[in-house]
Design an enzyme around this catalytic site. Structure first.
Site, mmCIF file in Angstrom:
data_model
loop_
_atom_site.group_PDB
_atom_site.id
_atom_site.type_symbol
_atom_site.label_atom_id
_atom_site.label_comp_id
_atom_site.label_asym_id
_atom_site.label_seq_id
_atom_site.Cartn_x
_atom_site.Cartn_y
_atom_site.Cartn_z
ATOM 1 N N HIS A 81 38.834 33.957 14.321
ATOM 2 C CA HIS A 81 38.281 35.176 14.917
ATOM 3 C C HIS A 81 38.820 36.449 14.267
ATOM 4 O O HIS A 81 38.474 37.555 14.690
ATOM 5 C CB HIS A 81 38.610 35.201 16.409
ATOM 6 C CG HIS A 81 40.081 35.350 16.669
ATOM 7 N ND1 HIS A 81 40.966 34.320 16.462
ATOM 8 C CD2 HIS A 81 40.804 36.406 17.082
ATOM 9 C CE1 HIS A 81 42.184 34.737 16.751
ATOM 10 N NE2 HIS A 81 42.123 36.000 17.120
ATOM 11 N N HIS A 96 39.590 42.148 13.585
ATOM 12 C CA HIS A 96 39.677 41.234 14.731
ATOM 13 C C HIS A 96 38.355 41.265 15.487
ATOM 14 O O HIS A 96 37.910 42.313 15.933
ATOM 15 C CB HIS A 96 40.814 41.680 15.647
ATOM 16 C CG HIS A 96 41.161 40.699 16.708
ATOM 17 N ND1 HIS A 96 40.399 40.535 17.848
ATOM 18 C CD2 HIS A 96 42.190 39.834 16.796
ATOM 19 C CE1 HIS A 96 40.962 39.611 18.607
ATOM 20 N NE2 HIS A 96 42.047 39.164 17.987
#
Length: 177
Positions: A81, A96
């Site tokens: 992620h 992120h």
């Protein structure tokens, strides 16, 4: 093709890497990692990011699913992620995807890079499944943070908050001491 070739198991094809986008790369500038609406770091719905614990920067509420490198540099870490990048002139960048998406344990994310790879600003780094993120109950904003902010005089938002940007558009400027 021989008779036994009919019975061979076919390996699934690796996902095709999307094309790069044109990035307006400049010294000490970070580009938008996705198309979407820019928000200031203080507006990210997570206290770690909004409190700038992991660095100053911004976030973008995405319109698409491909996340691009905001700078040229070396991939320092990949986490499904998220991806970390380091530029040749010392800027450390964290991209992120989402808030608390670490809980998805990589499900819904396809990485296009690995640690040690060299990327150019605008190269695809991750594809996110926005439907899976939403189904998990997580916000899908893409955070862009200069993780070594303390080494610089400041990190400033250069795009207007709430403006819509294209991936590759300058959004953050690092001010050197």
């Amino acid at each position: 093709m021989g008779l036994f070739d009919l019975f061979k198991k076919k390996e699934p094809a690796a996902p095709a890497t999307p094309p790069a986008v044109a990035a307006q790369e400049a010294a000490d500038t970070l580009c938008a990692p996705v198309n979407g609406r820019v928000i200031g770091m203080k507006d990210v719905p997570d206290p770690v990011f909004s409190g700038e614990v992991l660095g100053k920067g911004c976030a973008v509420w995405p319109e698409g699913e491909v996340v691009y490198a905001p700078v040229s540099g070396t991939v320092t870490v990949t986490m499904g992620h998220a991806v970390g990048l380091s530029t040749d002139d010392g800027i450390e960048v964290l991209v992120h995807i989402g808030v608390d998406t670490v809980n998805m344990q990589g499900k819904g994310f396809t990485g296009y890079v690995k640690q040690g790879d060299t990327v150019k600003a605008g190269d695809p780094v991750i594809k996110m499944d926005r439907a899976a993120i939403k189904e998990g109950g997580y916000p899908d904003c893409v955070v862009l943070a200069v993780s070594n902010t303390a080494e610089f005089a400041d990190v400033e938002l250069v795009a207007d908050a709430e403006s819509t940007v294209s991936a590759g558009t300058p959004v953050v400027k690092v001010v050197r001491k």
